[in-house]
Design a protein around this motif. Sequence first.
Motif, short mmCIF file in Angstrom:
data_model
loop_
_atom_site.label_atom_id
_atom_site.label_comp_id
_atom_site.label_asym_id
_atom_site.label_seq_id
_atom_site.Cartn_x
_atom_site.Cartn_y
_atom_site.Cartn_z
N PRO A 110 -20.97 57.30 -6.80
CA PRO A 110 -20.76 58.75 -6.70
C PRO A 110 -20.71 59.17 -5.23
CG PRO A 110 -22.51 58.25 -8.27
CD PRO A 110 -22.19 56.97 -7.56
N GLN A 111 -19.78 60.06 -4.93
CA GLN A 111 -19.61 60.54 -3.56
C GLN A 111 -20.92 61.12 -3.01
OE1 GLN A 111 -16.66 60.38 -1.97
NE2 GLN A 111 -16.79 61.85 -0.29
N GLN B 289 -25.55 61.18 0.72
CA GLN B 289 -27.00 61.23 0.95
C GLN B 289 -27.48 60.00 1.72
OE1 GLN B 289 -29.42 62.46 -2.30
NE2 GLN B 289 -31.34 62.12 -1.17
N ALA B 290 -26.96 58.84 1.33
CA ALA B 290 -27.33 57.60 2.04
C ALA B 290 -26.93 57.70 3.51
CB ALA B 290 -26.69 56.39 1.37
N TYR C 212 -34.99 58.07 7.67
CA TYR C 212 -35.33 58.31 6.27
C TYR C 212 -36.59 59.16 6.15
CZ TYR C 212 -36.76 57.64 1.47
OH TYR C 212 -37.14 57.88 0.18
N SER C 213 -36.44 60.27 5.48
CA SER C 213 -37.59 61.13 5.17
C SER C 213 -38.44 61.48 6.40
CB SER C 213 -38.42 60.42 4.09
OG SER C 213 -39.44 61.22 3.62
N VAL D 65 -28.59 56.65 -7.31
CA VAL D 65 -27.66 56.70 -8.45
C VAL D 65 -28.38 57.16 -9.72
CG1 VAL D 65 -26.10 55.36 -9.94
CG2 VAL D 65 -26.11 54.95 -7.47
N LEU D 66 -29.61 56.68 -9.91
CA LEU D 66 -30.36 57.08 -11.10
C LEU D 66 -30.64 58.59 -11.07
CD1 LEU D 66 -32.83 54.06 -11.42
CD2 LEU D 66 -30.74 54.47 -12.74
N GLU D 67 -30.93 59.11 -9.90
CA GLU D 67 -31.13 60.56 -9.77
C GLU D 67 -29.84 61.30 -10.11
OE1 GLU D 67 -32.73 60.83 -5.79
OE2 GLU D 67 -34.79 60.72 -6.55
N TRP D 68 -28.74 60.74 -9.65
CA TRP D 68 -27.42 61.35 -9.94
C TRP D 68 -27.16 61.35 -11.46
CZ3 TRP D 68 -23.11 59.03 -12.20
CH2 TRP D 68 -21.90 59.77 -12.13
#
Length: 367
Positions: free
Chosen positions: A16-17, A22-23, A30-31, A252-255
């Motif tokens: 996913p775009q 986000q990456a 990171y964070s 991806v799982l969040e998406w």
Amino acid sequence: EQKQTINFGAGPAKLPQSVLLQAQKELLNYSGLGISVLEMSHRSADFNKIINKSESLLRELLDIPDNYKVLFLQGGGSGQFSAVPLNLIGLKEDRCADYLVTGTWSAKAAKEAEKYGKVNIVHPKLESYTKIPDPSSWTLNPSASYVYYCCNETVHGVEYNFTPETNGVVLISDMSSNFLSRPIDVSKFGLIFAGAQKNIGSAGVTVVIVREDLLGHALKECPIVLDYKVQAEMNSLYNTPPCFSVYIMRLVLEWIKNNGGSAAMETLNKQKSSMIYEIIDSSNGFYVCPVDPSCRSRMNVPFHVGKKEGDDALEKKFLEGASKRGMISLKGHRSVGGMRTSLYNAVTLEDTAALADYMKVFLKEHQ
Ligand code: PMP
């Protein structure tokens, strides 16, 4: 910047775009930690949060019962062809396993298992991988340690739309190419595995979902990194995991969650694959999908252009025209030839419609 290319590759495949963006945003810092996930210790509290979140998202998205462990391993789907027998063929004294061989990937798995025990192919040998033999023709061995099948054969485009009945024998499934493309009832399985690089992320991490009571039966020659019990006890951190791939998988799982979960993915995947199969079936034999309609994959659609075995010149032209429209990776696997379009979760309706339009135009011009 939006990408113009539409990727129909079989894996590694489109992501996913929003995940890529986000990456990219988090790549250098990171964070707020001032370092990249690429540089982070796998023993750090921050990486622990990433791996634990991946697990909890998976548990939520697939409604995984508490008596199952979730592992994130290396070695790919092929590593699991070995890990499954190494860990589980010794479940019963006979060291026998039942295999359903319905395509390239289950054939490879069965061959690997032969190194560690007796393999029984439960159905009459198939002339071609275009159909799932009817369960009435299967001879299951009640004393087998497990029954193994590949839920979606990526090369041949053959997908099970039912869960095999094993009469109590442990059921194992390779779901590498249709994982999280639809809801599943995990409780029917002893073990499910899936490489991430198709529906849930990038290459490097392989998800294993395994029922707890199956742990602890590994053959003594099982490499320790593939030993499910060891990895389960260590939260998949016996050795360094593929940290960045675990992080991409979490995104991806969040998406998937934000887009309605596995049920919404199923609806979308049905719509996308129907769009392509309808064009094939209404093309008067110009496009041909060799797979029996009862088991056509929603993820990987193989087809020939021009005639049954494909017309080489036309297929070349088809690929060239597709490439001009920014559509790539439509060439079929080298072992079967022809075309193949993969329609994993991240491939959108719009992407699919662009291919469908092109197929219609090409048909008109060349039929
Ligand atoms: N199983 C299936 C269904 C696959 O499609 C693949 C790879 N395409 C594999 C296993 C092997 O995976 P890997 O390349 O990660 O070893």
